[in-house]
Design a protein around this motif. Structure first.
Motif, PDB file in Angstrom:
ATOM      1  N   THR A  64       0.824  -1.216   0.000  1.00 38.20           N
ATOM      2  CA  THR A  64       0.000   0.000   0.000  1.00 38.20           C
ATOM      3  C   THR A  64       0.855   1.261   0.000  1.00 38.20           C
ATOM      4  O   THR A  64       1.711   1.447   0.859  1.00 38.20           O
ATOM      5  N   LEU A  70       0.765  -2.192  -6.779  1.00 42.08           N
ATOM      6  CA  LEU A  70       0.540  -1.481  -5.519  1.00 42.08           C
ATOM      7  C   LEU A  70      -0.951  -1.242  -5.305  1.00 42.08           C
ATOM      8  O   LEU A  70      -1.695  -1.058  -6.260  1.00 42.08           O
ATOM      9  N   ALA A  71      -1.356  -1.200  -4.027  1.00 44.66           N
ATOM     10  CA  ALA A  71      -2.660  -0.626  -3.694  1.00 44.66           C
ATOM     11  C   ALA A  71      -2.401   0.818  -3.267  1.00 44.66           C
ATOM     12  O   ALA A  71      -1.303   1.142  -2.810  1.00 44.66           O
ATOM     13  N   PHE A  72      -3.392   1.665  -3.420  1.00 38.76           N
ATOM     14  CA  PHE A  72      -3.245   3.075  -3.047  1.00 38.76           C
ATOM     15  C   PHE A  72      -4.319   3.490  -2.052  1.00 38.76           C
ATOM     16  O   PHE A  72      -5.474   3.095  -2.188  1.00 38.76           O
ATOM     17  N   GLN A  73      -3.887   4.256  -1.052  1.00 44.01           N
ATOM     18  CA  GLN A  73      -4.852   4.864  -0.141  1.00 44.01           C
ATOM     19  C   GLN A  73      -4.630   6.374  -0.191  1.00 44.01           C
ATOM     20  O   GLN A  73      -3.495   6.840  -0.066  1.00 44.01           O
ATOM     21  N   ARG A  75     -12.885   4.593  -9.249  1.00 39.79           N
ATOM     22  CA  ARG A  75     -11.532   4.919  -8.817  1.00 39.79           C
ATOM     23  C   ARG A  75     -10.785   3.656  -8.379  1.00 39.79           C
ATOM     24  O   ARG A  75     -11.393   2.704  -7.901  1.00 39.79           O
ATOM     25  N   LYS A  76      -9.483   3.709  -8.521  1.00 37.50           N
ATOM     26  CA  LYS A  76      -8.671   2.544  -8.196  1.00 37.50           C
ATOM     27  C   LYS A  76      -7.842   2.798  -6.932  1.00 37.50           C
ATOM     28  O   LYS A  76      -6.685   2.423  -6.853  1.00 37.50           O
ATOM     29  N   TYR A  77      -8.446   3.494  -5.983  1.00 40.20           N
ATOM     30  CA  TYR A  77      -7.755   3.730  -4.723  1.00 40.20           C
ATOM     31  C   TYR A  77      -8.760   3.773  -3.578  1.00 40.20           C
ATOM     32  O   TYR A  77      -9.950   4.028  -3.792  1.00 40.20           O
ATOM     33  N   PHE A  78      -8.283   3.490  -2.378  1.00 37.11           N
ATOM     34  CA  PHE A  78      -9.097   3.610  -1.175  1.00 37.11           C
ATOM     35  C   PHE A  78      -9.092   5.078  -0.757  1.00 37.11           C
ATOM     36  O   PHE A  78      -8.023   5.671  -0.632  1.00 37.11           O
ATOM     37  N   ALA A  79     -10.273   5.635  -0.555  1.00 34.91           N
ATOM     38  CA  ALA A  79     -10.366   7.063  -0.225  1.00 34.91           C
ATOM     39  C   ALA A  79     -10.769   7.265   1.227  1.00 34.91           C
ATOM     40  O   ALA A  79     -11.599   6.533   1.763  1.00 34.91           O
TER      41      ALA A  79
END
Lengths: 368, 368
Positions: free
Chosen positions: B63, B102-105, B127-131
């Motif tokens: 992450t 990768l994961a994204f936050q 979206r391709k991320y945790f918000a």
């Protein structure tokens, strides 16, 4: 990536926002009662079941991360979170009494249409934790892998992700004409609701299993029913039936159409503890550490005390759903009629053969 | 615990919320221009300066955490964040071409009175991320220690945490009577504003130093001035002076009081690059990797193009401040007069001897 699973629930699922007379903030005394009743159980659960060593904590890990899934707008979520932090601090001190104090980060989750503005404005300015809002349905991934040490969800998981489509399909044997809920009187309807609940719980457990570190805990508090009891036999089911009968009255008066009433069902399912236990076991990501029910007098008290509380509490929760389905122009009329009908029929609740229960479940994330 | 530092900025610091005709969402084309102009520089900066190995990434760290400090309500923040993610993914692939993605936050920060409801509703569903939302002033701690790999702040740090008290004190030699800004014409006023800026920047850098992991990057874009140039010599300063003269007109007409005008100052400070460089060096937590200014044509274009854009853009930003100080009942009148006066005097901007600049700074968190 798991974020691809992200999906949103419809607007109506959010509680009434703001801080006005009809807001959830001002009308969630029942839910506050649930928080109070569970307070001691959460504290004891953390004391008995939280193990910092199995969570991989040593003196270098200084942040303990908590999430409240389905927090709405407070103040209940703040009480719950502060209670958790207090208990975690106590346990941390007991396990590592010389290490520096933990820092806490709290994620407040609810659907994107929840009133986060009110939630954020009412955060205590002297809070001792880092706060973050987490917009999105909890029936999906919300956080990176292995983020949380403690998850909490109070009075939310009886809400389904959607009304099962069969129950509003006039061609289906599960068509629920004449009722707005899973009242337990028609086998096919119960089956459809139960299948939706099972699917949603599994989605929830799988998402949280990714987000919670091995050894991490999760407290779930949710409305349910005693074994073998149907909604129509319980006071709360009678309350929903009364709301349903108001909609029928409104249709007879021509305020709303009969078709609209037939296609309206509450996305609520009150499960038995056996049913939940089975789902958790089959899911396999968590072990059940505590499975209990809350002993509290709120429902009984609110029944007796106050018709006004009973109407406004229901409105804070259901207004969004009613408005979305029937339109904003009739909402006032419907709830006015509901208030009157509830006042006229309040004594029927004293005759309810049964009451619903509130499940208290403490789970531990299995270490892979 | 560092969370004890948490403090809140007054309500007026938030941009105009919602999505209506006067909202920041609809009136932030200048700020969007800044985002566009900086896009390539951010991409190149990440390509050249981001080093996953020095960040301690290996295949098990999946992450990557980003924060936008002072995000307001979008859509600019979404463009900026998506650009950062794209560049980080590219660099990650270049450094570890066989590891899993990768994961994204992403943490979206602004003051608690920012319109997070609009921000959350307009998050891209694909979206391709945790918000997550991060309510609180960035002049204070917002996240646990070593949370972030990349921090970003666009067009915010020229906003001070408060107006220096001397400039509104009639007994102080730094009293700024007759001006609503640090126009550069009075040494004591400049000194007071500059000291406030230095203090605020230090607070910001110290907070971010805790939150960003060693080796992590931070991009700061902020309004500033060329070396040796005063606000009153630049087009933007003339724009603020014109707003100030409208307030004086309103006082003459008896709409607002003269005392109110005298006690109104903008909490804005446009610094030179030398000044910022000095602050960052003395602070000592970050190394300056890139210090540049944006080359863009927005200010010139918006000057020439459209008086309406110029008024509504200013209103989206300053309405809250004006409303808080003078009261909501006179806001409409003030901005109407401003629109008229701006139209009558628009040609003066063509005569401006100088223009402000936008600093682009890329910092790296020192490894302790």
């Amino acid at each position: 990536m798991a974020t691809e699973e992200i999906k949103e629930m419809p607007k109506s699922w959010a509680m009434v926002g703001g801080e006005g007379p009809q807001s959830y903030t001002q009308n969630s005394s029942y839910q506050k009662g649930v928080v109070d009743a569970s307070k001691e159980m959460v504290t004891e659960g953390i004391k008995d079941k939280l193990d910092f060593k199995s969570l991989g904590f040593d003196s270098s890990n200084d942040t303990f991360r908590i999430a409240d899934f389905g927090c709405s707008v407070g103040p209940n979520t703040f009480f719950a979170v502060e209670n958790i932090i207090k208990a975690v601090k106590y346990k941390h001190h007991a396990q590592f009494n010389n290490s520096p104090p933990l820092a806490f980060q709290v994620f407040f989750n609810d659907v994107p249409t929840n009133d986060f503005n009110t939630l954020f404005k009412t955060l205590h300015s002297n809070r001792k934790y880092f706060a973050a809002g987490l917009p999105g349905t909890f029936y999906g991934r919300l956080l990176p892998k292995s983020t949380l040490h403690f998850a909490y969800s109070s009075y939310c998981l009886q809400w389904l992700s959607k009304v099962p489509k069969e129950v509003v399909d006039s061609k289906s044997p599960a068509w629920n004409k004449g009722s707005i809920q899973c009242d337990g009187l028609k086998k096919e309807v119960t089956k459809a609701y139960s299948a939706q609940f099972q699917s949603d719980m599994n989605t929830f457990l799988n998402a949280r299993a990714q987000e919670i570190v091995g050894g991490g805990l999760m407290v779930i508090i949710m409305a349910g029913l005693p074994e073998g009891i149907f909604m129509s036999q319980a006071g709360v089911g009678m309350y929903y039936d009364l709301l349903g009968s108001c909609l029928v009255d409104m249709a007879k008066l021509g305020v709303i159409s009969e078709e609209k009433v037939d296609s309206f069902n509450l996305p609520l399912y009150y499960s038995s503890s056996t049913e939940i236990e089975e789902i958790i076991k089959v899911n396999g990501n968590f072990s059940i550490e505590i499975m209990d029910s809350l002993s509290h007098q709120i429902w009984q008290t609110s029944k007796k005390s106050n018709i006004k509380v009973s109407v406004s509490g229901g409105r804070a929760v259901f207004q969004g759903l009613v408005e979305e389905h029937f339109g904003s122009e009739v909402v006032e009329k419907i709830f006015e009629h509901f208030a009157k009908k509830l006042a006229d029929n309040f004594s029927i609740f004293d005759g309810a053969a049964h009451e619903h229960i509130d499940h208290f479940i403490l789970l531990r994330r299995n270490v892979n």
